[in-house]
Design an enzyme around this catalytic site. Structure first.
Site, mmCIF file in Angstrom:
data_model
loop_
_atom_site.group_PDB
_atom_site.id
_atom_site.type_symbol
_atom_site.label_atom_id
_atom_site.label_comp_id
_atom_site.label_asym_id
_atom_site.label_seq_id
_atom_site.Cartn_x
_atom_site.Cartn_y
_atom_site.Cartn_z
ATOM 1 N N LYS A 167 0.947 46.723 60.839
ATOM 2 C CA LYS A 167 2.249 46.105 61.068
ATOM 3 C C LYS A 167 2.934 45.931 59.719
ATOM 4 O O LYS A 167 2.591 45.047 58.941
ATOM 5 C CB LYS A 167 2.104 44.734 61.743
ATOM 6 C CG LYS A 167 3.422 44.283 62.356
ATOM 7 C CD LYS A 167 3.656 42.784 62.310
ATOM 8 C CE LYS A 167 4.087 42.281 60.966
ATOM 9 N NZ LYS A 167 5.341 42.851 60.431
ATOM 10 N N GLU A 242 -4.153 38.747 50.154
ATOM 11 C CA GLU A 242 -3.589 38.942 48.828
ATOM 12 C C GLU A 242 -2.240 38.234 48.859
ATOM 13 O O GLU A 242 -1.300 38.721 49.475
ATOM 14 C CB GLU A 242 -3.476 40.448 48.540
ATOM 15 C CG GLU A 242 -3.534 40.761 47.072
ATOM 16 C CD GLU A 242 -2.170 40.764 46.446
ATOM 17 O OE1 GLU A 242 -1.763 39.692 45.925
ATOM 18 O OE2 GLU A 242 -1.511 41.807 46.491
ATOM 19 N N CYS A 276 3.881 40.134 43.079
ATOM 20 C CA CYS A 276 2.989 38.967 42.997
ATOM 21 C C CYS A 276 2.316 38.882 41.634
ATOM 22 O O CYS A 276 1.815 37.828 41.265
ATOM 23 C CB CYS A 276 1.970 39.012 44.116
ATOM 24 S SG CYS A 276 1.146 40.589 44.205
ATOM 25 N N GLU A 375 6.663 30.150 42.408
ATOM 26 C CA GLU A 375 6.857 31.578 42.179
ATOM 27 C C GLU A 375 8.357 31.887 42.338
ATOM 28 O O GLU A 375 8.951 31.577 43.375
ATOM 29 C CB GLU A 375 6.040 32.331 43.238
ATOM 30 C CG GLU A 375 5.925 33.796 42.994
ATOM 31 C CD GLU A 375 5.004 34.476 44.026
ATOM 32 O OE1 GLU A 375 4.787 33.924 45.114
ATOM 33 O OE2 GLU A 375 4.540 35.586 43.723
HETATM 34 P P1 ADP Z 1 7.656 37.329 52.479
HETATM 35 O O1 ADP Z 1 7.915 35.865 52.421
HETATM 36 O O2 ADP Z 1 7.389 37.929 51.168
HETATM 37 O O3 ADP Z 1 8.611 38.099 53.358
HETATM 38 P P2 ADP Z 1 5.708 37.135 54.559
HETATM 39 O O4 ADP Z 1 4.387 36.523 54.342
HETATM 40 O O5 ADP Z 1 6.706 36.410 55.389
HETATM 41 O O6 ADP Z 1 6.243 37.495 53.125
HETATM 42 O O7 ADP Z 1 5.545 38.581 55.196
HETATM 43 C C1 ADP Z 1 4.506 39.475 54.865
HETATM 44 C C2 ADP Z 1 4.095 40.217 56.117
HETATM 45 O O8 ADP Z 1 3.595 39.278 57.062
HETATM 46 C C3 ADP Z 1 5.238 40.935 56.831
HETATM 47 O O9 ADP Z 1 4.736 42.146 57.394
HETATM 48 C C4 ADP Z 1 5.609 39.974 57.919
HETATM 49 O O10 ADP Z 1 6.219 40.585 59.039
HETATM 50 C C5 ADP Z 1 4.239 39.455 58.298
HETATM 51 N N1 ADP Z 1 4.258 38.181 59.014
HETATM 52 C C6 ADP Z 1 5.060 37.117 58.815
HETATM 53 N N2 ADP Z 1 4.775 36.131 59.692
HETATM 54 C C7 ADP Z 1 3.759 36.576 60.471
HETATM 55 C C8 ADP Z 1 3.003 36.036 61.563
HETATM 56 N N3 ADP Z 1 3.259 34.825 62.018
HETATM 57 N N4 ADP Z 1 2.042 36.796 62.120
HETATM 58 C C9 ADP Z 1 1.773 38.026 61.655
HETATM 59 N N5 ADP Z 1 2.446 38.592 60.629
HETATM 60 C C10 ADP Z 1 3.417 37.892 60.041
#
Ligand code: ADP
Length: 471
Positions: A167, A242, A276, A375
């Site tokens: 995903k 990570e 990061c 950050e």
């Molecule tokens: P950023 O804040 O850098 O956008 P995120 O942690 O929100 O980072 O996103 C990193 C990845 O995690 C993306 O692929 C996002 O779609 C996914 N993601 C965010 N929330 C969820 C969740 N609740 N369950 C699964 N994947 C998620």
């Protein structure tokens, strides 16, 4: 959407993709429903016995073919990456080529021995330790490195014999889609790799809590990492994380200051600071702090900002308006606490203030500032001065994060002392880069758990089984 070896027809919902430099729509991909997410896991689960039973060399052949296809299509992959993520196209090309190296590295790594024979307790006993693939691995990847993060997970996971559901980040599904065209052509059997794009609020939980998912490999924010750990706790699903960083870069007075400035220019401004491992706090020995800040500011001023597809651009846009607001807030907060602005500080003339931020250098930054605690994920280098070695280490370690740290010195003893004293998963001495395929990338403390790259990057995707054989 690619499930069980087939591209799925659109069923109505689309995920639209926008150029962060202009806001223009640059593509759309099929958005998955929770049912699709479930089907992808089932397809991966169905494919697992056959794939894991194949000879390692046979799996390696597919990875090598994928590597060759990435090289053939590198310009197309880089262009798509720039359009959806914003980074300059040469940098995008560098990312794609770097990501491709993981395909080759793990195609080789899979041939290496992965077991041990232990001392027995007497004749007729044979104690052995072997590694075996887990099953279905869910890979969740971020938008800041939309190509390489996928390859860094899928290469070791599949080389080890697992099957995968990916995903990608909802902002950057184009790189993922092109890579899956490559995986399809490279000859992964149906179901070994599956792609579902979409809103994490819609499909996230179906994926992360699916009973057939044995492991989650996640790169992204600390906040989401914590949520996934909680969800994974329901079934004791293994999670490798990570997460964020807050990298200190320590510059001692004895360092080659021009080398330090050049390396920090790379570490701080590549991907517009949205990495990061970007140097987030530049800690400089008091005697040279002003001189070094001026030197870094000259580098920041020389950076060309604009659309990543335009020639000669060094830094592109930030991912969205919220990111630009956060960066601006960090700069304003530092200035309100007495920091001096030596370069940048706002949007460059003629560019959209919601999308771009000029490479910025702040001097005399108080350790109380927001930028020293959180950050920034943007192109801002705050220079903070320290008294001596002990003070530098104390400031550097004053963080909940522990991903990357940088040290600049010509004193060999100090290089060893300081790198060993730093509570970080990775330390670079006299360099601004750390992500080599052969090295274990990862953090400690709230920066995560597990390693990517290196031999360990494949071990993460393997269970340990000990067999006591008596005859
Ligand atoms: P950023 O804040 O850098 O956008 P995120 O942690 O929100 O980072 O996103 C990193 C990845 O995690 C993306 O692929 C996002 O779609 C996914 N993601 C965010 N929330 C969820 C969740 N609740 N369950 C699964 N994947 C998620």
């Amino acid at each position: 959407m690619y499930i069980g070896g087939h591209w799925r027809e659109p069923s109505g919902a689309w995920l639209r993709v926008f150029d962060p430099a202009t806001g223009d729509e640059v593509g759309r991909v099929v958005a998955a429903t929770p049912e699709h997410a479930g089907e992808a896991v089932e397809a991966a689960s169905y494919a697992f016995p056959d794939w894991s039973g194949r000879a390692p060399d046979e799996r390696a052949r597919v990875l090598r073919k994928a590597h060759q296809l990435v090289l053939e299509r590198v310009d197309e992959l880089a262009r798509a990456l720039t359009l959806e993520q914003g980074k300059p196209v040469d940098e995008a090309k560098g990312e794609v080529l770097w990501g491709a190296e993981f395909l080759l590295w793990y195609a080789e790594e899979v041939r290496r021995p992965l077991g041990e024979i232990l001392a027995s307790n007497g004749p007729g006993q044979h104690l052995q330790v072997r590694r075996r693939p887990r099953g279905v691995v869910l890979c969740i990847t971020p938008w800041n490195f939309p190509s390489s993060m996928i390859l860094r997970k899928i290469a070791p996971a599949t080389a080890a014999g697992n099957t995968v559901v990916l995903k990608p980040a909802e902002q950057t599904p184009l790189s993922a889609t092109l890579l899956f065209e490559i995986f399809d052509e490279a000859g992964f059997p149906p179901g070994v790799v599956n792609l579902v794009c979409g809103d994490p609020a819609v499909i996230g939980e179906t994926l992360t809590t699916h009973p057939k998912v044995r492991q989650i490999s996640f790169t992204g924010s600390v906040e989401v990492g914590k949520l996934l750990l909680t969800q994974a706790a329901r079934r004791i699903t293994k999670v490798t994380l990570e997460l964020g960083g807050h990298a200190p870069a320590i510059v001692f007075a004895d360092a080659d200051l021009e080398l330090a400035a050049v390396k920090l220019r790379f570490s701080k401004f590549q991907s517009a600071g949205q990495s990061c491992v970007a140097a987030n706090r530049v800690l400089v020995e008091a005697a040279i702090a002003d001189e070094f800040a001026e030197r870094l500011a000259a580098h920041a001023d020389s950076v060309r900002i604009g659309h990543g597809l335009d020639p000669g651009i060094d830094v592109g846009p930030l991912i969205d308006a919220a990111a630009t607001r956060r960066v601006r807030a960090h700069v304003q907060d530092a200035v309100s606490r007495g920091a001096r602005l030596l370069a940048g500080g706002d949007v460059p003339q003629g560019l959209d203030a919601d999308r771009f931020f000029a490479p910025t250098v702040l001097a005399g930054v108080s350790p109380e500032s927001l930028i020293c605690r959180e950050e920034t994920f943007g192109p801002v280098a705050p220079v903070i001065s320290f008294r001596d070695e002990e003070h530098a280490v104390e400031l550097a370690n004053a963080s909940d994060y522990g991903l990357a740290a940088y040290v600049f010195t010509r004193d060999l003893g100090r290089a060893y002392r300081v790198s060993e004293a730093l509570d970080y998963g990775m330390v670079a001495v006299n360099d601004g880069a750390l992500g080599w395929v052969q090295a274990p990338f990862g953090g400690i403390k709230q920066s995560g758990e597990g390693r990517e790259g290196h031999r360990l990057g494949m071990e993460e995707y393997l269970d340990i089984q000990y067999v006591s054989l008596n005859y």
